[in-house]
Design an enzyme around this catalytic site. Structure first.
Site, PDB file in Angstrom:
ATOM      1  N   ARG A   1       1.003  -1.113   0.158  1.00 25.11           N
ATOM      2  CA  ARG A   1       0.026   0.059   0.188  1.00 25.11           C
ATOM      3  C   ARG A   1       1.021   1.179  -0.149  1.00 25.11           C
ATOM      4  NH1 ARG A   1      -3.438  -2.769  -1.339  1.00 25.11           N
ATOM      5  NH2 ARG A   1      -5.580  -3.039  -0.643  1.00 25.11           N
TER       6      ARG A   1
ATOM      7  N   GLU B   1      -3.448   7.410  -4.473  1.00 28.20           N
ATOM      8  CA  GLU B   1      -3.839   7.196  -5.790  1.00 28.20           C
ATOM      9  C   GLU B   1      -5.210   7.607  -6.180  1.00 28.20           C
ATOM     10  OE1 GLU B   1      -3.849   2.844  -5.622  1.00 28.20           O
ATOM     11  OE2 GLU B   1      -1.832   2.661  -4.648  1.00 28.20           O
TER      12      GLU B   1
ATOM     13  N   HIS C   1      -1.039  -0.131  -9.791  1.00 29.30           N
ATOM     14  CA  HIS C   1      -1.602  -0.937  -8.917  1.00 29.30           C
ATOM     15  C   HIS C   1      -2.248  -2.126  -9.754  1.00 29.30           C
ATOM     16  CE1 HIS C   1      -3.654  -0.912  -4.447  1.00 29.30           C
ATOM     17  NE2 HIS C   1      -3.183  -2.199  -5.071  1.00 29.30           N
TER      18      HIS C   1
HETATM   19  C1  GLV Z   1      -5.021  -5.209  -3.633  1.00 24.58           C
HETATM   20  O1  GLV Z   1      -4.221  -4.013  -3.431  1.00 24.58           O
HETATM   21  C2  GLV Z   1      -5.305  -6.135  -2.717  1.00 24.58           C
HETATM   22  O2  GLV Z   1      -5.329  -5.553  -1.438  1.00 24.58           O
HETATM   23  O3  GLV Z   1      -5.873  -7.084  -2.920  1.00 24.58           O
END
Ligand code: GLV
Ligand code: GLV
Length: 303
Positions: free
Chosen positions: A222, A251, A269
């Site tokens: 993250r 983001e 991402h």
């Molecule tokens: C994606 O970022 C997830 O947490 O699955």
């Protein structure tokens, strides 16, 4: 979507990502169950206006977008999608690591721009990966899947982790050390912690200073786990060789400094983004919802 439509009365919010707060409120007003993604921030105020809601199935393994206390207080079960995305996310982590070390994105840009004049002995020289040291911060499911792949590159694996949920899944060759040691000794640092108040800026200015100037930072966890402004400073000053990022603090906005650094590989991402995994994540959401609505224990309950 087809499976969801077969089993439930389905309301699909307009394709904006994230949906507006009004659209979210309207969508949740009648719902008994919701599938949401990591772009939807579900807080106390939103949940207080969803009187029929019994379960939120987060279409992600990370669930920092949901205020768990608010859900708990209203008796709403929250579930996530672990396991099915572990290997897919580990693959992407390696794609970023290799792309960053070997300047893959820069090379692609050079070719596309028509600027490639032919092979040269010193063109786009990168860093070797084989035989180097990989440091993993957060040795959960994904951290371990990344570490397993490192044996193919005969790498030394160092790690730090708050808790290790399944010690039998650890390789005895991997060495657990305090975070400072992992940072100081690794050629590549890869982040695999969930975002919590404890892990916010786990990599900040001080931690970046511990890393080697020849080291690379890879983040597929993250964004807020890294202090992005401090990272830009470290890269600009040459205190770090490069970074491969799949996630960002705000983001889809990036720290403007990142775009100016050629030694950074930037992805939007994509950690779990394969068709098979995304379908499986959807099916996991449906199984969890069905369990709660039928009064059974949800297999992937986090709150
Ligand atoms: C994606 O970022 C997830 O947490 O699955
Ligand atoms: C490079 O292409 C080589 O043959 O070494």
């Amino acid at each position: 979507m087809a499976a969801a439509r077969e089993r439930f009365h389905l309301t699909v919010l307009p394709k904006a990502s994230p949906p507006s707060r009004d659209a979210l409120l309207e969508g949740l007003r009648q719902a008994q169950a919701a599938i949401c993604t990591l772009t939807e921030h579900l807080d106390q105020e939103i949940l207080s206006q969803a009187p029929r809601l019994r379960v939120i199935a987060n279409y992600a393994v990370g669930y920092n977008n949901i205020v768990l206390e608010a859900a708990r207080a209203r008796g709403i079960v929250v579930t996530n999608t672990p396991d099915v995305l572990t290997e897919t996310t580990a693959d992407l982590t390696w794609a970023l690591l290799l792309a960053t070390a070997r300047r893959v994105a820069e090379g692609d840009r050079l070719v596309r721009e028509g600027a490639w004049q032919g092979w040269e002995p010193t063109q786009l020289l990168g860093a070797d990966v084989e035989g180097k040291t990989l440091g993993i911060i957060g040795m959960g499911r994904i951290g371990r899947a990344v570490a397993r792949r490192a044996s193919g590159f005969t790498m030394t694996v160092l790690y730090c982790s708050h808790g290790v949920s399944n010690p039998s899944a650890l390789d005895s060759q991997w060495q657990r050390l305090p975070q400072d040691e992992v940072l100081a000794r690794s050629d590549f640092i890869s982040l695999h912690v969930p975002l919590t108040p404890d892990t916010h800026h786990v990599i900040g200015a001080a931690e970046l200073r511990r890393m080697r100037p020849t080291a690379f930072l890879i983040n597929t966890s993250r964004g807020p786990v890294v202090d992005e402004a401090a990272l830009v400073d470290a890269l600009r000053d040459g205190r770090l060789a490069g970074a491969g990022l799949d996630v960002y603090e705000q983001e889809p906005h990036l720290h403007p400094g990142l775009l100016q650094l050629r030694q950074v590989v930037l992805l939007p991402h994509l950690g779990s983004a394969t068709l098979r995994t995304r379908i499986q994540m959807g099916m996991v959401c449906l199984e969890n919802i069905q369990a709660v609505l039928e009064g059974r224990h949800a297999p992937n309950r986090v709150a």
